[in-house]
Design a protein around this motif. Structure first.
Motif, short mmCIF file in Angstrom:
data_model
loop_
_atom_site.label_atom_id
_atom_site.label_comp_id
_atom_site.label_asym_id
_atom_site.label_seq_id
_atom_site.Cartn_x
_atom_site.Cartn_y
_atom_site.Cartn_z
N VAL A 42 2.70 -8.57 8.09
CA VAL A 42 1.25 -8.51 8.26
C VAL A 42 0.72 -7.88 6.99
CG1 VAL A 42 -0.66 -7.49 9.55
CG2 VAL A 42 1.32 -8.39 10.78
N SER A 43 -0.29 -8.53 6.39
CA SER A 43 -0.82 -8.07 5.12
C SER A 43 -2.35 -8.21 5.10
CB SER A 43 -0.21 -8.91 3.98
OG SER A 43 -0.74 -8.51 2.73
N ILE A 44 -3.02 -7.18 4.65
CA ILE A 44 -4.47 -7.17 4.49
C ILE A 44 -4.77 -6.80 3.05
CG2 ILE A 44 -6.64 -6.06 5.17
CD1 ILE A 44 -5.28 -5.42 7.88
N SER A 45 -5.69 -7.51 2.41
CA SER A 45 -6.05 -7.15 1.04
C SER A 45 -7.55 -7.27 0.83
CB SER A 45 -5.30 -8.01 0.03
OG SER A 45 -5.64 -9.36 0.16
N VAL B 254 -12.78 -3.54 -1.62
CA VAL B 254 -11.99 -4.14 -2.69
C VAL B 254 -10.96 -3.12 -3.16
CG1 VAL B 254 -12.06 -5.08 -5.04
CG2 VAL B 254 -13.85 -5.67 -3.39
N GLY B 255 -9.73 -3.57 -3.31
CA GLY B 255 -8.64 -2.70 -3.73
C GLY B 255 -7.78 -2.19 -2.60
N ARG B 256 -8.23 -2.34 -1.36
CA ARG B 256 -7.41 -1.91 -0.22
C ARG B 256 -6.24 -2.88 -0.07
NH1 ARG B 256 -8.05 -2.53 6.07
NH2 ARG B 256 -6.76 -0.79 6.76
N ARG B 257 -5.04 -2.34 0.06
CA ARG B 257 -3.85 -3.16 0.24
C ARG B 257 -3.01 -2.56 1.36
NH1 ARG B 257 -6.09 -6.28 -2.76
NH2 ARG B 257 -5.60 -6.76 -4.90
N CYS B 258 -2.74 -3.36 2.38
CA CYS B 258 -1.88 -2.95 3.48
C CYS B 258 -0.89 -4.08 3.72
CB CYS B 258 -2.71 -2.74 4.76
SG CYS B 258 -3.95 -1.45 4.63
N SER B 259 0.38 -3.75 3.75
CA SER B 259 1.39 -4.77 3.96
C SER B 259 2.63 -4.12 4.53
CB SER B 259 1.71 -5.46 2.64
OG SER B 259 2.61 -6.52 2.83
#
Length: 177
Positions: free
Chosen positions: A129-132, A137-142
């Motif tokens: 699961v990945s959110i970008s 802007v610039g948030r990265r979750c993976s």
């Protein structure tokens, strides 16, 4: 701005294709997404040979295969992304979904993995699961692990049951039926 968003999505989709290859192939040949009897699919979190999912509710299995899309509340509730569920020749169920901002703004959610179990009000996904770039802007979750999507309160979707899994923000990732 639109070109940057398109390039970001293309880059993310390319990385998802790479991840799909890892999910479907073996550790030694992860770039080859073709699954054969000699090289069974591997579960990403356990690296054991993948098997068909345990299906406790056939109707929910059909609903999952015929889903009507995915949303992340930061991107859009009304314009859904696409989710594809396929079954390979070994009976392994693969799920791949993505939603991007429909108006060219940054923001993408990707869900990609192997469905391991389907019940009357949930399914388990072993994968990514990945959110970008959303809501900021610039948030990265993976993360790659076993994820639980559940149906609650007679809703018409499965919702990811880990809400604050990344950085404390509450993310509602929904797959509709």
């Amino acid at each position: 701005m639109k070109k940057l968003a398109i390039l970001a999505v293309a880059s993310l989709l390319a990385s998802c294709a790479s991840t799909a290859g890892e999910l479907a192939g073996s550790a030694s040949q992860a770039s080859d997404p073709v699954v054969t009897e000699e090289r069974p699919a591997l579960l990403p979190s356990t690296r054991k040979p993948a098997a068909p999912p345990r299906i406790f509710d056939e109707t929910k299995g059909i609903m999952l295969r015929e889903n009507t899309g995915i949303t992340l509340q930061w991107i859009d509730w009304d314009e859904r992304g696409q989710v594809k569920v396929t079954v390979n020749e070994n009976g392994v169920w693969l799920l791949s979904g993505v939603q991007t901002s429909p108006d060219g703004r940054p923001g993408t959610v990707v869900v990609n993995g192997i469905i391991t179990e389907i019940g009357s009000d949930y399914f388990l996904l072993d994968g990514l699961v990945s959110i970008s770039d959303t809501p900021d802007v610039g948030r990265r979750c993976s993360d790659k692990k076993i994820w639980r999507f559940g149906i609650t309160q007679d809703r018409q979707y499965w919702r990811l049951r880990e809400f604050e899994w990344c950085d404390g923000l509450t993310d509602y990732i929904d797959i509709y039926f």
